[in-house]
Design a protein around this motif. Structure first.
Motif, PDB file in Angstrom:
ATOM      1  N   MET A   1       0.379  -1.053   0.046  1.00 22.76           N
ATOM      2  CA  MET A   1      -0.281   0.175   0.040  1.00 22.76           C
ATOM      3  C   MET A   1       0.759   0.710  -0.261  1.00 22.76           C
ATOM      4  SD  MET A   1      -2.682   1.064   2.652  1.00 22.76           S
ATOM      5  CE  MET A   1      -3.729  -0.470   3.311  1.00 22.76           C
ATOM      6  N   ASN A   2       0.948   2.029  -0.996  1.00 19.85           N
ATOM      7  CA  ASN A   2       1.692   3.484  -0.755  1.00 19.85           C
ATOM      8  C   ASN A   2       1.429   4.832  -0.465  1.00 19.85           C
ATOM      9  OD1 ASN A   2      -0.999   5.701  -1.522  1.00 19.85           O
ATOM     10  ND2 ASN A   2      -0.255   4.706  -3.599  1.00 19.85           N
ATOM     11  N   ILE A   3       1.263   5.677   0.351  1.00 24.41           N
ATOM     12  CA  ILE A   3       1.414   6.544   1.154  1.00 24.41           C
ATOM     13  C   ILE A   3       1.261   6.997   0.496  1.00 24.41           C
ATOM     14  CG2 ILE A   3       2.622   8.050   0.157  1.00 24.41           C
ATOM     15  CD1 ILE A   3       2.754   7.986   3.790  1.00 24.41           C
ATOM     16  N   GLN A   4      -0.396   7.333   0.167  1.00 23.87           N
ATOM     17  CA  GLN A   4      -1.600   8.154  -0.461  1.00 23.87           C
ATOM     18  C   GLN A   4      -2.812   7.352   0.245  1.00 23.87           C
ATOM     19  OE1 GLN A   4       0.217  11.736  -0.443  1.00 23.87           O
ATOM     20  NE2 GLN A   4      -1.848  12.000  -1.802  1.00 23.87           N
ATOM     21  N   ALA A   5      -2.333   5.925  -0.077  1.00 24.80           N
ATOM     22  CA  ALA A   5      -2.880   5.022   0.363  1.00 24.80           C
ATOM     23  C   ALA A   5      -3.586   4.913   1.575  1.00 24.80           C
ATOM     24  CB  ALA A   5      -3.255   4.087  -0.558  1.00 24.80           C
ATOM     25  N   LYS A   6      -2.246   4.921   2.255  1.00 26.02           N
ATOM     26  CA  LYS A   6      -2.760   4.938   4.269  1.00 26.02           C
ATOM     27  C   LYS A   6      -3.499   6.039   4.765  1.00 26.02           C
ATOM     28  CE  LYS A   6       1.593   1.417   4.371  1.00 26.02           C
ATOM     29  NZ  LYS A   6       3.100   1.749   4.997  1.00 26.02           N
ATOM     30  N   LYS A   7      -2.586   7.515   3.838  1.00 30.48           N
ATOM     31  CA  LYS A   7      -3.422   8.081   4.361  1.00 30.48           C
ATOM     32  C   LYS A   7      -5.032   8.311   4.378  1.00 30.48           C
ATOM     33  CE  LYS A   7       0.681  11.506   3.274  1.00 30.48           C
ATOM     34  NZ  LYS A   7       1.126  12.733   2.759  1.00 30.48           N
ATOM     35  N   TYR A   8      -5.157   7.862   2.639  1.00 28.08           N
ATOM     36  CA  TYR A   8      -7.159   7.750   3.496  1.00 28.08           C
ATOM     37  C   TYR A   8      -7.709   7.003   4.012  1.00 28.08           C
ATOM     38  CZ  TYR A   8      -6.936  10.644  -0.994  1.00 28.08           C
ATOM     39  OH  TYR A   8      -6.085  11.915  -1.908  1.00 28.08           O
ATOM     40  N   GLN A   9      -7.249   5.967   4.445  1.00 29.56           N
ATOM     41  CA  GLN A   9      -7.659   4.527   5.184  1.00 29.56           C
ATOM     42  C   GLN A   9      -6.977   5.697   6.424  1.00 29.56           C
ATOM     43  OE1 GLN A   9      -4.804   1.086   5.455  1.00 29.56           O
ATOM     44  NE2 GLN A   9      -6.314  -0.150   6.446  1.00 29.56           N
ATOM     45  N   LEU A  10      -6.460   5.741   6.806  1.00 32.45           N
ATOM     46  CA  LEU A  10      -6.250   6.746   7.998  1.00 32.45           C
ATOM     47  C   LEU A  10      -7.115   7.977   8.610  1.00 32.45           C
ATOM     48  CD1 LEU A  10      -2.761   7.024   8.739  1.00 32.45           C
ATOM     49  CD2 LEU A  10      -3.800   6.086  10.469  1.00 32.45           C
ATOM     50  N   ILE A  11      -7.956   8.479   7.449  1.00 30.71           N
ATOM     51  CA  ILE A  11      -9.050   9.656   7.260  1.00 30.71           C
ATOM     52  C   ILE A  11     -10.048   8.993   7.296  1.00 30.71           C
ATOM     53  CG2 ILE A  11     -10.002  11.363   5.740  1.00 30.71           C
ATOM     54  CD1 ILE A  11      -7.376  12.246   4.511  1.00 30.71           C
ATOM     55  N   GLU A  12     -10.673   7.471   6.622  1.00 34.19           N
ATOM     56  CA  GLU A  12     -11.364   7.021   7.258  1.00 34.19           C
ATOM     57  C   GLU A  12     -12.058   6.689   8.936  1.00 34.19           C
ATOM     58  OE1 GLU A  12     -13.693   3.405   5.595  1.00 34.19           O
ATOM     59  OE2 GLU A  12     -12.045   4.097   3.758  1.00 34.19           O
ATOM     60  N   TRP A  13     -10.642   5.744   9.178  1.00 31.56           N
ATOM     61  CA  TRP A  13     -10.779   5.791  10.490  1.00 31.56           C
ATOM     62  C   TRP A  13     -10.604   7.124  11.505  1.00 31.56           C
ATOM     63  CZ3 TRP A  13      -6.700   6.395  14.273  1.00 31.56           C
ATOM     64  CH2 TRP A  13      -6.942   5.314  15.643  1.00 31.56           C
ATOM     65  N   ILE A  14     -10.409   7.499  10.863  1.00 30.94           N
ATOM     66  CA  ILE A  14     -10.228   8.745  11.928  1.00 30.94           C
ATOM     67  C   ILE A  14     -11.871   9.882  11.893  1.00 30.94           C
ATOM     68  CG2 ILE A  14      -9.716  11.517  12.376  1.00 30.94           C
ATOM     69  CD1 ILE A  14      -7.144  10.697  11.949  1.00 30.94           C
ATOM     70  N   THR A  15     -12.285   9.205  11.015  1.00 36.63           N
ATOM     71  CA  THR A  15     -13.812  10.656  10.551  1.00 36.63           C
ATOM     72  C   THR A  15     -14.389   9.394  11.576  1.00 36.63           C
ATOM     73  OG1 THR A  15     -14.042   9.453   8.469  1.00 36.63           O
ATOM     74  CG2 THR A  15     -13.411  11.488   8.726  1.00 36.63           C
ATOM     75  N   ASN A  16     -14.436   8.253  12.125  1.00 43.00           N
ATOM     76  CA  ASN A  16     -15.121   7.007  11.869  1.00 43.00           C
ATOM     77  C   ASN A  16     -14.894   6.935  13.700  1.00 43.00           C
ATOM     78  OD1 ASN A  16     -16.753   6.138   9.951  1.00 43.00           O
ATOM     79  ND2 ASN A  16     -15.208   5.015   9.689  1.00 43.00           N
ATOM     80  N   ILE A  17     -14.519   7.622  14.263  1.00 35.87           N
ATOM     81  CA  ILE A  17     -13.979   7.720  15.912  1.00 35.87           C
ATOM     82  C   ILE A  17     -14.816   8.817  16.885  1.00 35.87           C
ATOM     83  CG2 ILE A  17     -12.337   8.324  17.745  1.00 35.87           C
ATOM     84  CD1 ILE A  17      -9.931   7.854  15.532  1.00 35.87           C
ATOM     85  N   ASN A  18     -15.750   7.690  18.068  1.00 32.55           N
ATOM     86  CA  ASN A  18     -16.284   8.556  18.788  1.00 32.55           C
ATOM     87  C   ASN A  18     -15.434   9.044  19.765  1.00 32.55           C
ATOM     88  OD1 ASN A  18     -18.450   9.530  16.190  1.00 32.55           O
ATOM     89  ND2 ASN A  18     -19.582   7.072  16.848  1.00 32.55           N
ATOM     90  N   ASP A  19     -14.551   8.721  20.067  1.00 28.04           N
ATOM     91  CA  ASP A  19     -13.758   8.899  21.653  1.00 28.04           C
ATOM     92  C   ASP A  19     -13.518   9.885  21.447  1.00 28.04           C
ATOM     93  OD1 ASP A  19     -12.687   8.075  23.803  1.00 28.04           O
ATOM     94  OD2 ASP A  19     -11.970   5.841  23.542  1.00 28.04           O
TER      95      ASP A  19
END
Length: 73
Positions: A1-19
């Motif tokens: 997985m390249n760096i851009q894909a990892k960033k997008y994955q992190l963004i998606e994960w962060i947007t779903n955090i409620n804690d």
């Protein structure tokens, strides 16, 4: 997985955090990783002088300093 894909994955994960504790922890991480943005102009100039000294060979090794000042320690 390249760096851009990892960033997008992190963004998606962060947007779903409620804690809020996790969000606060992430903010602390971002502050630590951007420490250089909080330096004063005097600190930046001091670092630049030190790097110039290093490049021009105006350095003293730790061992030399310890030998010179061991009598005071």
């Amino acid at each position: 997985m390249n760096i851009q894909a990892k960033k997008y994955q992190l963004i998606e994960w962060i947007t779903n955090i409620n804690d809020t504790k996790i969000i606060d922890s992430l903010f602390k991480i971002s502050e630590v990783s951007n420490w250089e943005n909080n330096l004063s102009q005097a600190e930046i100039e001091s670092i630049e002088r030190g790097l110039k000294d290093l490049q021009e060979g105006r350095i003293t090794s730790h061992d030399e300093v310890m030998k010179k000042y061991e009598k005071y320690l």
